[in-house]
Design an enzyme around this catalytic site. Structure first.
Site, PDB file in Angstrom:
ATOM      1  CG  HIS A 215     -22.427  61.482  -3.348  1.00 61.09           C
ATOM      2  ND1 HIS A 215     -21.549  60.212  -3.795  1.00 61.09           N
ATOM      3  CD2 HIS A 215     -22.078  60.871  -1.854  1.00 61.09           C
ATOM      4  CE1 HIS A 215     -20.666  60.319  -3.890  1.00 61.09           C
ATOM      5  NE2 HIS A 215     -20.773  60.035  -1.729  1.00 61.09           N
ATOM      6  CB  CYS A 248     -15.519  59.735   3.345  1.00 62.64           C
ATOM      7  SG  CYS A 248     -13.816  60.795   3.050  1.00 62.64           S
TER       8      CYS A 248
HETATM    9  P1  HMG Z   1      -2.189  68.954   1.850  1.00 58.62           P
HETATM   10  O1  HMG Z   1      -0.817  68.282   2.640  1.00 58.62           O
HETATM   11  O2  HMG Z   1      -2.005  69.981   1.966  1.00 58.62           O
HETATM   12  O3  HMG Z   1      -1.017  69.065   0.765  1.00 58.62           O
HETATM   13  O4  HMG Z   1      -2.850  68.005   1.377  1.00 58.62           O
HETATM   14  P2  HMG Z   1      -0.301  70.390   0.014  1.00 58.62           P
HETATM   15  O5  HMG Z   1      -0.122  71.482  -1.088  1.00 58.62           O
HETATM   16  O6  HMG Z   1       0.608  70.967   1.228  1.00 58.62           O
HETATM   17  O7  HMG Z   1       1.182  69.351  -0.295  1.00 58.62           O
HETATM   18  C1  HMG Z   1       2.192  68.665   0.198  1.00 58.62           C
HETATM   19  C2  HMG Z   1       2.741  67.677  -0.959  1.00 58.62           C
HETATM   20  O8  HMG Z   1       2.094  67.281  -1.759  1.00 58.62           O
HETATM   21  C3  HMG Z   1       3.713  68.248  -1.896  1.00 58.62           C
HETATM   22  O9  HMG Z   1       4.528  67.022  -2.654  1.00 58.62           O
HETATM   23  C4  HMG Z   1       2.703  67.498  -3.190  1.00 58.62           C
HETATM   24  O10 HMG Z   1       3.783  68.644  -4.014  1.00 58.62           O
HETATM   25  C5  HMG Z   1       1.832  67.311  -2.765  1.00 58.62           C
HETATM   26  P3  HMG Z   1       6.279  68.228  -1.725  1.00 58.62           P
HETATM   27  O11 HMG Z   1       6.483  69.413  -2.221  1.00 58.62           O
HETATM   28  O12 HMG Z   1       6.648  67.822  -1.019  1.00 58.62           O
HETATM   29  O13 HMG Z   1       6.846  66.790  -2.262  1.00 58.62           O
HETATM   30  N1  HMG Z   1       0.254  66.997  -3.583  1.00 58.62           N
HETATM   31  C6  HMG Z   1       0.117  66.113  -4.597  1.00 58.62           C
HETATM   32  N2  HMG Z   1       0.573  65.403  -5.133  1.00 58.62           N
HETATM   33  C7  HMG Z   1      -0.246  64.170  -5.687  1.00 58.62           C
HETATM   34  N3  HMG Z   1      -0.982  64.497  -6.201  1.00 58.62           N
HETATM   35  C8  HMG Z   1      -2.025  65.626  -5.539  1.00 58.62           C
HETATM   36  C9  HMG Z   1      -0.930  66.475  -4.237  1.00 58.62           C
HETATM   37  N4  HMG Z   1      -1.700  67.367  -4.386  1.00 58.62           N
HETATM   38  C10 HMG Z   1      -0.739  67.806  -3.429  1.00 58.62           C
HETATM   39  N5  HMG Z   1      -3.258  65.883  -6.253  1.00 58.62           N
HETATM   40  C11 HMG Z   1      -4.785  67.916  -0.206  1.00 58.62           C
HETATM   41  C12 HMG Z   1      -4.213  68.957   0.307  1.00 58.62           C
HETATM   42  C13 HMG Z   1      -6.086  68.186  -0.883  1.00 58.62           C
HETATM   43  C14 HMG Z   1      -3.475  67.343  -1.398  1.00 58.62           C
HETATM   44  C15 HMG Z   1      -4.658  66.140   0.669  1.00 58.62           C
HETATM   45  O14 HMG Z   1      -5.807  67.012   1.346  1.00 58.62           O
HETATM   46  C16 HMG Z   1      -5.552  64.843  -0.534  1.00 58.62           C
HETATM   47  O15 HMG Z   1      -5.201  64.669  -1.411  1.00 58.62           O
HETATM   48  N6  HMG Z   1      -6.964  65.317  -0.217  1.00 58.62           N
HETATM   49  C17 HMG Z   1      -7.981  64.176  -0.465  1.00 58.62           C
HETATM   50  C18 HMG Z   1      -7.923  63.754   0.722  1.00 58.62           C
HETATM   51  C19 HMG Z   1      -9.782  62.474  -0.212  1.00 58.62           C
HETATM   52  O16 HMG Z   1      -9.168  61.942  -0.876  1.00 58.62           O
HETATM   53  N7  HMG Z   1     -10.560  62.084   0.483  1.00 58.62           N
HETATM   54  C20 HMG Z   1     -11.700  61.501  -0.506  1.00 58.62           C
HETATM   55  C21 HMG Z   1     -12.285  61.669  -1.375  1.00 58.62           C
HETATM   56  S1  HMG Z   1     -14.187  63.302  -0.875  1.00 58.62           S
HETATM   57  C22 HMG Z   1     -15.364  62.272  -0.379  1.00 58.62           C
HETATM   58  O17 HMG Z   1     -15.197  60.912  -0.166  1.00 58.62           O
HETATM   59  C23 HMG Z   1     -16.606  62.316  -0.216  1.00 58.62           C
HETATM   60  C24 HMG Z   1     -17.455  62.576  -1.715  1.00 58.62           C
HETATM   61  O18 HMG Z   1     -17.225  60.832  -1.925  1.00 58.62           O
HETATM   62  C25 HMG Z   1     -18.458  62.720  -1.447  1.00 58.62           C
HETATM   63  C26 HMG Z   1     -19.223  62.847   0.318  1.00 58.62           C
HETATM   64  O19 HMG Z   1     -19.579  61.449   0.082  1.00 58.62           O
HETATM   65  O20 HMG Z   1     -19.502  63.370   0.343  1.00 58.62           O
HETATM   66  C27 HMG Z   1     -16.441  63.020  -2.483  1.00 58.62           C
HETATM   67 MG    MG Z   2     -19.111  59.495  -0.662  1.00 54.31          MG
END
Ligand code: HMG
Ligand code: MG
Length: 292
Positions: A215, A248
């Site tokens: 990737h 990202c």
């Molecule tokens: P957090 O704030 O630590 O979540 O985030 P939490 O577990 O403490 O929960 C807090 C609240 O969020 C709770 O709700 C949960 O229910 C809710 P409340 O009780 O306060 O009402 N919650 C969610 N709601 C919807 N969907 C969920 C979810 N999880 C918790 N899945 C978390 C932790 C992992 C959720 C957050 O950090 C996150 O969403 N991160 C995603 C970041 C992201 O998407 N980055 C881009 C993708 S990675 C990338 O691009 C790299 C890649 O392309 C490869 C490369 O290039 O290297 C893949």
């Molecule tokens: Mg990527």
């Protein structure tokens, strides 16, 4: 089209894993309307992309561009021949993906402590604990699970990332039960010999090229050279993004992904089968550029 000159040292066919609708759109400042996202995916499928990553079931506040994931997925042909995986970070994400009827998911881990914190609000160790029940429950439900490792070549906060550290993180994700590992050069700092050394590092740890995908991001114009280096090492799955969209939002200086068009051009010239209609793909990217 380029003249075809086959290099017998390279694989005969490659699978292009299209990430434009997810990795591409997650980094655009514009929020693309639902209908246009669905059309983007349909056009990529029609252009012959054999697998198209559709969206992410992450926290909508973290990635607002992909917030209406369930509504999007409801418009997609999930039972069609082209898998449409979604990103899932935790059990909450898995619940949402299962409810939406998804059959393919991808978890996404980090090779570094800092990026685990920035991208997942977790420690490096904590991310495996977060993924463990996700993979177990997904497998039990019959879903296919891919695993990404980010920051495989360098990290904007920690600098160079040792190969052993990447191999350790990737192996742990495979041990959880992922079927394929996608090695991410999230910020595009890798170069060709580094790519070969990383693939060799996984080989030495017992992870063969058939379980690996690459990737690349094109920050420093290295993505295609790196893809060629990976081909020479026997890799046959490459992530790419239509029109080179992407990045990202949680990685400083992450710019566009390897453009699917560039990859298709190179593979065509090398006489490597990929199954993609380049003209249809280019039309799709030009149309999406207009939407954005
Ligand atoms: P957090 O704030 O630590 O979540 O985030 P939490 O577990 O403490 O929960 C807090 C609240 O969020 C709770 O709700 C949960 O229910 C809710 P409340 O009780 O306060 O009402 N919650 C969610 N709601 C919807 N969907 C969920 C979810 N999880 C918790 N899945 C978390 C932790 C992992 C959720 C957050 O950090 C996150 O969403 N991160 C995603 C970041 C992201 O998407 N980055 C881009 C993708 S990675 C990338 O691009 C790299 C890649 O392309 C490869 C490369 O290039 O290297 C893949
Ligand atoms: Mg990527």
């Amino acid at each position: 089209m380029p003249m075809v000159v086959r290099d017998p040292a390279l694989p005969e066919r490659v699978t292009i894993y299209e990430v434009g609708p997810r990795d591409g759109l997650q980094n655009e400042s514009a929020i693309v309307p639902l209908a246009a996202k669905a059309e983007f995916i349909a056009r990529l499928v029609a252009a012959g992309l054999p697998i198209v990553e559709a969206t992410s079931f992450v926290h909508p506040r973290w990635v607002p561009q992909l917030a209406a994931a369930a509504e999007l997925v409801a418009q997609l042909p999930l039972d069609g021949p082209t898998p449409l995986p979604v990103l899932v970070p935790n059990e909450r994400g898995l619940d949402r993906a299962l409810e939406a009827g998804c059959t393919h998911i991808a978890i996404f881990g980090s090779a570094t402590e800092t990026f685990a914190q920035k991208n997942l609000n977790s420690t490096l160790d904590g991310q495996f604990a977060m993924f463990e029940p996700v993979v177990a429950r997904a497998r039990e439900a019959g879903l296919d699970v891919r695993a990404y490792v980010s920051m495989c070549f360098g990290d904007p906060w920690e600098g160079a990332v040792p190969i052993e550290q990447v191999v350790a993180a990737g192996s742990r994700l495979l041990d959880l039960g992922a079927s394929q590992l996608s090695l991410g050069d999230t910020i595009g700092v890798g170069t060709a010999a580094h790519v070969g050394a990383l693939i060799d590092g996984f080989g030495a740890a017992g992870v063969g090229v058939e379980r690996l995908a690459m990737h690349f991001h094109d920050t420093y114009g290295q993505a295609l050279a790196n893809a060629h280096a990976a081909l020479r090492h026997g890799i046959t799955t490459f992530d790419a993004s239509a029109g080179g969209l992407g990045g990202c939002p949680y990685a400083e200086s992450a710019t566009g992904n390897l453009a699917t068009e560039d990859l298709v051009w190179m593979l065509t010239g090398l006489g490597i089968y990929h199954g993609v209609d380049l003209a249809a793909l280019v039309e799709t990217s030009v149309w999406m550029a207009g939407v954005l």
